[in-house]
Scaffold this motif. Structure first.
Motif, mmCIF file in Angstrom:
data_model
loop_
_atom_site.group_PDB
_atom_site.id
_atom_site.type_symbol
_atom_site.label_atom_id
_atom_site.label_comp_id
_atom_site.label_asym_id
_atom_site.label_seq_id
_atom_site.Cartn_x
_atom_site.Cartn_y
_atom_site.Cartn_z
ATOM 1 N N LEU A 9 -1.006 6.500 0.807
ATOM 2 C CA LEU A 9 0.340 6.015 1.039
ATOM 3 C C LEU A 9 0.720 4.877 1.934
ATOM 4 C CD1 LEU A 9 3.071 7.375 1.015
ATOM 5 C CD2 LEU A 9 2.687 8.598 3.195
ATOM 6 N N ASN A 12 6.784 2.974 1.620
ATOM 7 C CA ASN A 12 7.464 3.443 0.885
ATOM 8 C C ASN A 12 6.844 3.740 -0.754
ATOM 9 O OD1 ASN A 12 9.792 5.286 0.087
ATOM 10 N ND2 ASN A 12 10.858 3.473 -0.981
ATOM 11 N N GLN A 13 5.541 3.787 -0.680
ATOM 12 C CA GLN A 13 4.641 3.740 -1.925
ATOM 13 C C GLN A 13 3.595 4.542 -1.839
ATOM 14 O OE1 GLN A 13 3.844 -0.172 -2.725
ATOM 15 N NE2 GLN A 13 5.440 -0.652 -4.165
ATOM 16 N N ILE A 14 3.325 5.272 -3.143
ATOM 17 C CA ILE A 14 2.063 5.985 -3.254
ATOM 18 C C ILE A 14 1.138 5.085 -4.160
ATOM 19 C CG2 ILE A 14 0.769 7.845 -4.035
ATOM 20 C CD1 ILE A 14 3.421 9.629 -3.535
ATOM 21 N N ILE A 33 8.337 5.801 -3.818
ATOM 22 C CA ILE A 33 8.888 7.120 -3.570
ATOM 23 C C ILE A 33 10.281 7.302 -3.678
ATOM 24 C CG2 ILE A 33 8.929 8.538 -1.623
ATOM 25 C CD1 ILE A 33 6.154 7.526 -0.616
ATOM 26 N N SER A 34 11.125 6.266 -3.369
ATOM 27 C CA SER A 34 12.718 6.616 -3.505
ATOM 28 C C SER A 34 13.039 6.498 -4.780
ATOM 29 C CB SER A 34 13.129 5.287 -2.700
ATOM 30 O OG SER A 34 12.898 5.471 -1.162
ATOM 31 N N LYS A 36 11.092 6.847 -7.636
ATOM 32 C CA LYS A 36 9.991 7.727 -8.230
ATOM 33 C C LYS A 36 9.793 6.771 -9.819
ATOM 34 C CE LYS A 36 11.656 11.896 -6.853
ATOM 35 N NZ LYS A 36 12.293 13.077 -6.897
ATOM 36 N N ILE A 62 4.455 11.626 -8.478
ATOM 37 C CA ILE A 62 5.820 12.068 -8.018
ATOM 38 C C ILE A 62 5.315 13.373 -7.418
ATOM 39 C CG2 ILE A 62 7.795 13.243 -8.865
ATOM 40 C CD1 ILE A 62 8.041 10.644 -10.990
ATOM 41 N N ILE A 65 4.674 13.499 -3.684
ATOM 42 C CA ILE A 65 5.808 12.869 -2.553
ATOM 43 C C ILE A 65 6.020 14.163 -1.609
ATOM 44 C CG2 ILE A 65 8.270 12.476 -2.430
ATOM 45 C CD1 ILE A 65 7.946 11.048 -5.082
#
Length: 79
Positions: A9, A12-14, A33-34, A36, A62, A65
């Motif tokens: 992580l 705001n990203q995986i 993440i926001s 997808k 996804i 999350i």
């Protein structure tokens, strides 16, 4: 088959490295993440036909999350 390694992580990203089929050259995947959505990526030369594999990786990312302790690896296979 697609193998995801170094899943992590970052803000705001995986992020992860992906290996398709029998290719030993990874490429990075980044899921926002926001939204997808995946950031742009480039499949290794000679593996352009593996583009369809990415949808399985995206679906898995996804599903992560909201999980606080992410697994570091995942191999995804289908029939």
């Amino acid at each position: 088959m697609i193998k995801l390694t170094n899943i992590r992580l970052s803000e705001n990203q995986i992020l992860c490295y992906a290996y398709v089929e029998d290719c030993n050259k990874p490429f990075e995947l980044a899921l926002n993440i926001s939204s997808k959505e995946l950031a742009e990526y480039t499949l290794p030369a000679g593996y352009e036909w593996c583009g369809n594999h990415i949808r399985y990786a995206r679906r898995y990312l996804i599903s992560l999350i909201g999980i606080t302790e992410l697994p570091t690896e995942k191999t995804i296979m289908w029939v």
